[in-house]
Design a protein around this motif. Structure first.
Motif, PDB file in Angstrom:
ATOM      1  N   GLU A   1       1.428   8.405   9.140  1.00 18.98           N
ATOM      2  CA  GLU A   1       2.819   8.645   9.053  1.00 18.98           C
ATOM      3  C   GLU A   1       3.770   8.010   8.070  1.00 18.98           C
ATOM      4  N   ILE A   2       3.134   7.030   7.442  1.00 19.42           N
ATOM      5  CA  ILE A   2       3.685   6.354   6.179  1.00 19.42           C
ATOM      6  C   ILE A   2       3.503   7.538   5.297  1.00 19.42           C
ATOM      7  N   ALA A   3       2.495   8.038   4.901  1.00 23.65           N
ATOM      8  CA  ALA A   3       2.288   9.140   3.985  1.00 23.65           C
ATOM      9  C   ALA A   3       3.083  10.272   4.262  1.00 23.65           C
ATOM     10  N   GLN A   4       2.993  10.622   5.463  1.00 19.18           N
ATOM     11  CA  GLN A   4       4.080  11.982   5.812  1.00 19.18           C
ATOM     12  C   GLN A   4       5.453  11.746   5.558  1.00 19.18           C
ATOM     13  N   ALA A   5       5.939  10.437   5.984  1.00 18.87           N
ATOM     14  CA  ALA A   5       7.435  10.073   5.637  1.00 18.87           C
ATOM     15  C   ALA A   5       7.622  10.059   4.100  1.00 18.87           C
ATOM     16  N   ALA A   6       6.621   9.633   3.327  1.00 19.90           N
ATOM     17  CA  ALA A   6       6.774   9.210   2.013  1.00 19.90           C
ATOM     18  C   ALA A   6       6.664  10.716   1.124  1.00 19.90           C
ATOM     19  N   LYS A   7       6.357  11.729   1.834  1.00 23.67           N
ATOM     20  CA  LYS A   7       6.206  12.906   1.440  1.00 23.67           C
ATOM     21  C   LYS A   7       4.963  13.068   0.360  1.00 23.67           C
ATOM     22  N   VAL A   8       3.969  12.301   0.466  1.00 26.97           N
ATOM     23  CA  VAL A   8       2.429  12.373  -0.079  1.00 26.97           C
ATOM     24  C   VAL A   8       1.296  12.513   0.893  1.00 26.97           C
ATOM     25  N   ALA A   9       0.453  12.958   0.200  1.00 24.09           N
ATOM     26  CA  ALA A   9      -0.957  13.028   0.958  1.00 24.09           C
ATOM     27  C   ALA A   9      -1.574  11.868   1.353  1.00 24.09           C
ATOM     28  N   LYS A  10      -2.155  11.646   2.559  1.00 20.77           N
ATOM     29  CA  LYS A  10      -2.658  10.476   2.972  1.00 20.77           C
ATOM     30  C   LYS A  10      -3.738   9.900   1.855  1.00 20.77           C
ATOM     31  N   GLY A  11      -4.342  10.691   1.250  1.00 21.73           N
ATOM     32  CA  GLY A  11      -5.146  10.214   0.030  1.00 21.73           C
ATOM     33  C   GLY A  11      -4.346   9.479  -0.958  1.00 21.73           C
ATOM     34  N   THR A  12      -3.261   9.795  -1.009  1.00 19.81           N
ATOM     35  CA  THR A  12      -2.263   9.180  -2.417  1.00 19.81           C
ATOM     36  C   THR A  12      -2.164   7.621  -1.848  1.00 19.81           C
ATOM     37  N   PHE A  13      -1.627   7.559  -0.480  1.00 20.42           N
ATOM     38  CA  PHE A  13      -1.446   6.275  -0.076  1.00 20.42           C
ATOM     39  C   PHE A  13      -2.639   5.305  -0.792  1.00 20.42           C
ATOM     40  N   TYR A  14      -3.987   5.605  -0.618  1.00 18.23           N
ATOM     41  CA  TYR A  14      -4.960   4.692  -1.080  1.00 18.23           C
ATOM     42  C   TYR A  14      -4.948   4.567  -2.558  1.00 18.23           C
ATOM     43  N   LEU A  15      -4.385   5.341  -3.535  1.00 16.02           N
ATOM     44  CA  LEU A  15      -4.350   5.161  -4.773  1.00 16.02           C
ATOM     45  C   LEU A  15      -3.502   4.079  -5.193  1.00 16.02           C
ATOM     46  N   TYR A  16      -2.595   3.510  -4.081  1.00 11.47           N
ATOM     47  CA  TYR A  16      -1.544   2.623  -4.370  1.00 11.47           C
ATOM     48  C   TYR A  16      -1.935   1.280  -3.797  1.00 11.47           C
ATOM     49  N   PHE A  17      -2.584   1.433  -2.418  1.00  8.23           N
ATOM     50  CA  PHE A  17      -2.747   0.385  -1.664  1.00  8.23           C
ATOM     51  C   PHE A  17      -4.100   0.408  -1.050  1.00  8.23           C
ATOM     52  N   LYS A  18      -4.774  -0.722  -0.797  1.00 10.39           N
ATOM     53  CA  LYS A  18      -6.192  -0.755  -0.169  1.00 10.39           C
ATOM     54  C   LYS A  18      -6.041  -0.466   1.310  1.00 10.39           C
ATOM     55  N   ASP A  19      -4.919  -0.948   1.989  1.00 11.04           N
ATOM     56  CA  ASP A  19      -4.736  -0.594   3.371  1.00 11.04           C
ATOM     57  C   ASP A  19      -3.355  -1.007   3.864  1.00 11.04           C
ATOM     58  N   LYS A  20      -3.009  -1.117   5.045  1.00 11.25           N
ATOM     59  CA  LYS A  20      -1.717  -1.072   5.530  1.00 11.25           C
ATOM     60  C   LYS A  20      -1.515  -2.798   5.420  1.00 11.25           C
ATOM     61  N   ASP A  21      -2.239  -3.549   5.319  1.00  9.52           N
ATOM     62  CA  ASP A  21      -1.972  -5.010   5.198  1.00  9.52           C
ATOM     63  C   ASP A  21      -1.600  -5.149   3.550  1.00  9.52           C
ATOM     64  N   GLU A  22      -2.185  -4.661   2.764  1.00 10.56           N
ATOM     65  CA  GLU A  22      -1.792  -4.815   1.384  1.00 10.56           C
ATOM     66  C   GLU A  22      -0.325  -4.104   0.991  1.00 10.56           C
ATOM     67  N   LEU A  23       0.017  -3.019   1.627  1.00 12.77           N
ATOM     68  CA  LEU A  23       1.278  -2.450   1.597  1.00 12.77           C
ATOM     69  C   LEU A  23       2.362  -3.595   2.141  1.00 12.77           C
ATOM     70  N   LEU A  24       1.849  -3.971   3.252  1.00  8.48           N
ATOM     71  CA  LEU A  24       2.979  -5.050   3.934  1.00  8.48           C
ATOM     72  C   LEU A  24       3.044  -6.029   2.953  1.00  8.48           C
ATOM     73  N   GLU A  25       2.320  -6.626   2.535  1.00  5.57           N
ATOM     74  CA  GLU A  25       2.320  -7.740   1.575  1.00  5.57           C
ATOM     75  C   GLU A  25       3.348  -7.357   0.250  1.00  5.57           C
ATOM     76  N   HIS A  26       3.153  -6.054  -0.135  1.00  7.30           N
ATOM     77  CA  HIS A  26       3.895  -5.734  -1.460  1.00  7.30           C
ATOM     78  C   HIS A  26       5.477  -5.524  -0.773  1.00  7.30           C
ATOM     79  N   LEU A  27       5.730  -5.072   0.305  1.00  7.04           N
ATOM     80  CA  LEU A  27       6.880  -4.843   0.889  1.00  7.04           C
ATOM     81  C   LEU A  27       7.563  -6.013   1.050  1.00  7.04           C
TER      82      LEU A  27
END
Length: 192
Positions: free
Chosen positions: A73-99
């Motif tokens: 859902e995050i990838a879709q809302a950001a208009k990127v592929a799901k795999g692109t998410f993992y280029l920037y963040f290891k998992d949702k917890d790491e994204l949450l920490e960055h946020l």
């Protein structure tokens, strides 16, 4: 006449070699400039994708909650592929920490700038101005407050700041704290 003709031939060969060298050099510079522009453009696009992922996560976490929000859902809302998410963040917890760090850094920066604009000679008053700004900010940004209050840890912020030794805001805050009348009672680590 033959010797003069040979000299003219050498002269033309020399001119052609100079022209070819100039073409290669300036063509190479142009190519290098194009390569640097391309690299800058790619870096800008990468940063934009990361910002989009963080913003999409912030919105979805506020609307649905962290546990009910999927990476898809995050990838879709950001208009990127799901795999692109993992280029920037290891998992949702790491994204949450960055946020959380991004939100925290923004709030502290705004509060610091506000405190500097309203600076007084009284250290305690300056701290109150700083903290009052943060309280006012959270009063009008409840979504940020709810996200931070559940997931914020000081050790996470401290770790981030220690990794960013050249962080200008950190240095400015430390300088102000060390200049306070009570700073001699505390170590640098305790002040910050």
């Amino acid at each position: 006449m033959k010797g003069k003709r040979k000299n003219i031939q050498y002269f033309f060969i020399y001119i052609i070699m100079l022209a070819a060298s100039a073409f290669l050099i300036f063509g190479g510079v142009k190519q290098l400039m194009m390569t640097q522009d391309l690299k800058a453009s790619i870096e800008q696009k990468k940063e934009e994708k990361k910002r989009n992922l963080l913003e999409a996560a912030r919105i979805l976490f506020s609307q649905k909650g962290i546990s009910k929000t999927s990476i898809s859902e995050i990838a879709q809302a950001a208009k990127v592929a799901k795999g692109t998410f993992y280029l920037y963040f290891k998992d949702k917890d790491e994204l949450l920490e960055h946020l959380i760090l991004q939100i925290s850094r923004n709030i502290v920066t705004l509060a610091y700038e506000h405190a500097e604009q309203h600076r007084t000679d009284d250290f305690t008053e300056n701290v109150i101005i700083f903290v009052d700004y943060i309280i006012t900010y959270f009063s009008s940004h409840q979504d940020s407050l709810s996200l931070i209050k559940r997931n914020f840890t000081w050790s996470m912020v401290q770790h981030s700041l220690e990794q960013e030794e050249n962080n200008a805001l950190r240095h400015q805050l430390l300088e102000r704290l060390q200049a306070s009348p009570t700073s001699h009672n505390y170590s640098q680590r305790e002040l910050f």
